[in-house]
Write a protein that holds these residues in place. Structure first.
Motif, PDB file in Angstrom:
ATOM      1  N   SER B 305      28.161  29.101  20.581  1.00 16.77           N
ATOM      2  CA  SER B 305      27.999  28.030  21.770  1.00 16.77           C
ATOM      3  C   SER B 305      26.856  27.209  21.003  1.00 16.77           C
ATOM      4  CB  SER B 305      27.333  28.554  23.124  1.00 16.77           C
ATOM      5  OG  SER B 305      25.981  28.968  22.922  1.00 16.77           O
ATOM      6  N   ILE B 306      27.132  25.942  21.424  1.00 20.09           N
ATOM      7  CA  ILE B 306      26.377  24.897  20.814  1.00 20.09           C
ATOM      8  C   ILE B 306      25.424  24.081  21.832  1.00 20.09           C
ATOM      9  CG2 ILE B 306      26.183  22.831  19.736  1.00 20.09           C
ATOM     10  CD1 ILE B 306      29.474  23.210  19.421  1.00 20.09           C
ATOM     11  N   PRO B 307      24.111  24.340  21.563  1.00 14.73           N
ATOM     12  CA  PRO B 307      22.960  23.835  22.712  1.00 14.73           C
ATOM     13  C   PRO B 307      23.070  22.245  22.722  1.00 14.73           C
ATOM     14  CG  PRO B 307      22.089  24.648  20.614  1.00 14.73           C
ATOM     15  CD  PRO B 307      23.382  24.885  20.694  1.00 14.73           C
ATOM     16  N   LEU B 308      22.189  21.733  23.455  1.00 12.29           N
ATOM     17  CA  LEU B 308      22.044  20.181  23.309  1.00 12.29           C
ATOM     18  C   LEU B 308      20.869  19.991  22.641  1.00 12.29           C
ATOM     19  CD1 LEU B 308      22.341  19.603  27.523  1.00 12.29           C
ATOM     20  CD2 LEU B 308      23.916  18.487  25.509  1.00 12.29           C
ATOM     21  N   HIS B 315      17.817  11.554  24.681  1.00 15.39           N
ATOM     22  CA  HIS B 315      19.037  11.229  24.358  1.00 15.39           C
ATOM     23  C   HIS B 315      19.601  13.012  23.643  1.00 15.39           C
ATOM     24  CE1 HIS B 315      22.630   8.967  22.580  1.00 15.39           C
ATOM     25  NE2 HIS B 315      23.070   9.949  23.055  1.00 15.39           N
ATOM     26  N   PHE B 316      20.450  13.519  24.575  1.00 15.38           N
ATOM     27  CA  PHE B 316      21.002  14.968  23.949  1.00 15.38           C
ATOM     28  C   PHE B 316      22.342  14.973  23.533  1.00 15.38           C
ATOM     29  CE2 PHE B 316      17.347  15.056  26.828  1.00 15.38           C
ATOM     30  CZ  PHE B 316      16.474  16.240  26.339  1.00 15.38           C
ATOM     31  N   VAL B 317      22.816  15.673  22.558  1.00 15.06           N
ATOM     32  CA  VAL B 317      24.149  15.746  22.306  1.00 15.06           C
ATOM     33  C   VAL B 317      24.375  17.293  22.116  1.00 15.06           C
ATOM     34  CG1 VAL B 317      26.202  15.131  20.657  1.00 15.06           C
ATOM     35  CG2 VAL B 317      23.864  13.657  21.026  1.00 15.06           C
ATOM     36  N   SER B 318      25.510  17.714  22.384  1.00 15.90           N
ATOM     37  CA  SER B 318      25.814  19.016  21.897  1.00 15.90           C
ATOM     38  C   SER B 318      26.938  18.952  20.836  1.00 15.90           C
ATOM     39  CB  SER B 318      26.612  19.983  23.322  1.00 15.90           C
ATOM     40  OG  SER B 318      27.325  20.848  22.993  1.00 15.90           O
ATOM     41  N   CYS B 319      26.407  18.763  19.693  1.00 18.11           N
ATOM     42  CA  CYS B 319      27.413  18.629  18.582  1.00 18.11           C
ATOM     43  C   CYS B 319      26.752  19.123  17.294  1.00 18.11           C
ATOM     44  CB  CYS B 319      28.138  17.165  18.520  1.00 18.11           C
ATOM     45  SG  CYS B 319      29.156  17.159  17.079  1.00 18.11           S
ATOM     46  N   LEU B 320      27.354  19.881  16.471  1.00 16.69           N
ATOM     47  CA  LEU B 320      26.933  20.439  15.202  1.00 16.69           C
ATOM     48  C   LEU B 320      26.493  19.267  14.343  1.00 16.69           C
ATOM     49  CD1 LEU B 320      28.959  23.576  14.544  1.00 16.69           C
ATOM     50  CD2 LEU B 320      26.676  23.149  15.622  1.00 16.69           C
TER      51      LEU B 320
END
Lengths: 340, 323
Positions: B305-308, B315-320
């Motif tokens: 799973s990918i955290p924020l 500014h939060f992103v859930s992306c590697l």
């Protein structure tokens, strides 16, 4: 204005269906095998004399006239209120039916009311989280009630409570020795009017078994239809919204849900009321209940044509009235249904 | 203390076809008086998120994990009767389907009055006066007649105004507007949005504005987050999200929105995101957007799973890509 016009239209169509039913009833009575005159003449030694007697009887009963004439005579009798004269009892049919009608209604009305209350109540546990067991129980009971016919229940009750345990009376409406003056024909009303309150207890004791036998099946019908219509209503957005407003689940189920779900149940109830009127024949016979059903059975046995026709016409009138009441209730329950 | 703090919320539907993870580990926080936008496609889990906060997720849905802290209290630990005292009083909802959300056999008057009577203990007379006042607030003409009428006699826009009146009746701390403009026409949409905005200001409530329309969200909210298949992919203040979106899905979403809004003739060409949202019962392993992603890397389908990740302040992103 709108309602009056609606009422007039309803009355018109009611009258029309009443005429059609009387014609069908009349023709059916002439088509069924069995000659009432034949049954009434009996036997005589001399065939020639017998035949003369038979002809005389036919003329007396009016059976020698053309069929349309017979019908018109009957129609005249209907509007004078006596519905013709019974062959067997030799009294006007109208008063005869009116005398028996209260006893039948005494069976049917409590049955319908109880079935509605209990059936609707049994359909609600499904919607309370901690009542799942009650819903399972009700569904099991419903399955049982649906598979066993009411006269089986009747016999079952008579054997258990009437004979083995001997706690409930098995025939009639009142204990021997209780005399009640006939005012309306309804025992509860009459005993209240005449101050003979001991009759009420006796009457209720007599009422338990026949009403229970009739009700069990009706409960399962109401339970089934109301449960399934509640199931679909409770999925509606307005129920979710009612919940979001903070209304209690109890209020949501019994007021918000039920009022929407009751329409199909009410339709069924109207149908069942009229089905019960004639369907109580067997139960009346079984419990020696002096209602219309018993009268109808004997009328058919003796080919008492005016009596058969009269009873059919009475059923017809009751059906028309019931439908009118149910239709009016629709509008009260659901404002989207308008009288047009 | 923040007004609402949702931590790792999971709401699943246990259908005969399998478990649908409608909300799958959502966490966010909002302040008093804030307007927070929740943007996503149909089926992204926005509505379920809103209903989870009120704990009115219909069967066969269930909140399976997480915490919902409202003014410090965990709503998931309250009893059903404590919860029903809170619903409509402190947290209320404006639904997506106005015409279907008013109970048909009850008058408008009784449906507004009952919240006032139940939650604020108003007498019948007080409730009636307040109801008339509320209808004035939500700009309903001919109020006396509307009170006596039944839901089916009103238009969709009118129903929505009534529902807005109900939502704000008890001056709640939080109003969840669940796609309030989806089933009304464009002109009414604008009116409804500005009405909700002015009611929110007037009554001092916080607002969660759920929508599939990035444009609407950006006009109303300060912050918003993007939901996809039950998860938050990106959360940021509106200007940042629109001007420098980070997540490939957000970028694509905004491109789609611009291509729809643009008045330049495109000869029928519209930008679309390839593929379709993942199967609700069998989501892909790894990043939920990986199968449709234009910038995917090898490890995207391997990670659990990918955290924020916080790329900038707020500014939060859930992306590697932004590890």
């Amino acid at each position: 204005m709108g309602f009056l016009a609606y009422l007039a239209r309803r009355a018109g169509s009611a009258l029309l269906s009443f005429f059609i039913i009387t014609i069908i009833a009349f023709i059916l009575c002439r088509v069924v095998p069995g000659d009432p005159a034949l049954l009434m003449v009996g036997s005589a030694v001399n065939p020639e004399e017998w035949f003369k007697e038979y002809q005389k009887m036919r003329a007396l009963l009016g059976l020698d006239r053309p069929i349309y004439e017979q019908y018109l005579i009957w129609l005249r009798d209907i509007f004078t209120g006596n519905f013709g004269v019974s062959y067997r009892f030799n009294v006007p049919v109208g008063p005869l039916i009116l005398e028996r009608l209260p006893a039948t209604l005494e069976l049917v009305i409590p049955t319908v009311v109880l079935a509605l209350l209990i059936g609707v109540l049994l359909s609600t546990p499904k919607f309370f989280r901690r009542m799942a067991w009650a819903d399972k129980l009700a569904s099991g009971f419903s399955f049982l009630g649906m598979s066993i016919s009411y006269f089986i229940w009747g016999i079952f009750f008579i054997i258990i409570f009437g004979v083995s345990l001997n706690v409930l009376p098995i025939s009639g409406r009142l204990d021997m020795g209780i005399e009640l003056p006939r005012i309306t024909g309804f025992i509860i009303i009459d005993s209240l009017l005449s101050g003979r309150f001991e009759a009420i207890g006796s009457f209720l004791k007599h009422l338990i078994m026949p009403v229970a036998a009739l009700t069990l099946y009706e409960i399962t019908l109401i339970h089934r239809i109301n449960r399934s219509s509640m199931l679909s209503v409770m999925k509606e957005d307005y129920i979710l919204m009612d919940k979001a407003k903070g209304l209690s689940q109890f209020h949501i189920v019994f007021v918000r849900g039920l009022r929407n779900a009751l329409i199909p149940t009410l339709t069924l109830l109207g149908v069942q009321f009229t089905v019960l009127l004639s369907g109580s024949v067997i139960i009346e016979k079984m419990f020696a209940w002096p209602g219309i059903g018993k009268l109808l059975v004997s009328a058919v046995t003796y080919r008492d044509l005016p009596l058969i026709q009269g009873i059919i016409a009475t059923y017809c009138i009751i059906v028309i009235i019931t439908n009118f009441i149910i239709d009016s209730l629709y509008g009260k329950i659901n404002p989207r249904i308008k009288y047009v | 203390m923040s007004l609402l703090r949702v931590e790792n919320l999971k709401t699943y539907y246990y259908t005969p076809l399998g478990v649908v993870r409608a909300v799958d580990g959502v966490s966010f926080e909002m302040e008093k008086g804030e307007i927070l936008g929740v943007v996503g496609e149909i089926g992204a889990g926005k509505t379920t998120l809103g209903r989870s906060i009120l704990r009115i997720v219909p069967e066969p849905g269930k909140i399976v994990d997480g915490r919902i802290l409202f003014e410090g209290k965990d709503l998931l630990k309250l009893s059903e009767s404590e919860m029903s005292r809170l619903r409509g009083r402190y947290i209320s909802i404006i639904p997506e389907t106005p015409i279907l959300s008013l109970n048909p056999p009850f008058t408008i008057e009784s449906q507004i009055k009952e919240v006032l009577k139940k939650h604020l203990g108003y007498s019948d007379e007080e409730a009636r006066r307040e109801t008339l006042h509320l209808l004035e607030q939500v700009v309903i003409p001919d109020r006396e007649a509307i009170l006596k009428s039944y839901p089916h006699e009103l238009s969709g826009g009118m129903c929505q105004r009534v529902l807005i009146a109900i939502a704000f009746a008890c001056r709640p701390s939080l109003v969840i507007a669940d796609e309030p403009t989806t089933s009304v026409d464009v002109i009414t949409q604008a009116q409804i949005v500005s009405l909700i905005r002015s009611m929110q200001r007037e009554y001092g409530s916080s607002l969660i504005f759920i929508t599939h329309d990035v444009g609407f969200a950006s006009k109303l909210c300060r912050r918003m987050f993007i939901m996809y298949a039950g998860r938050i992919l990106e959360m940021a203040p509106v200007e940042k999200l629109l001007t420098s979106p980070k997540h490939p899905y957000t970028k694509a979403l905004i491109k789609v929105a611009y291509s729809m809004r643009s008045t330049k003739p495109t000869k029928g060409y519209l930008y679309t995101i390839k593929g379709s949202p993942p199967s609700p019962t069998q989501p892909p392993k790894g990043c939920i957007f990986e199968p449709r992603c234009e910038e995917k890397m090898e490890e995207c389908s391997k990670i659990d799973s990918i955290p924020l990740f916080e790329v900038e302040k707020e500014h939060f992103v859930s992306c590697l890509l932004y590890r």
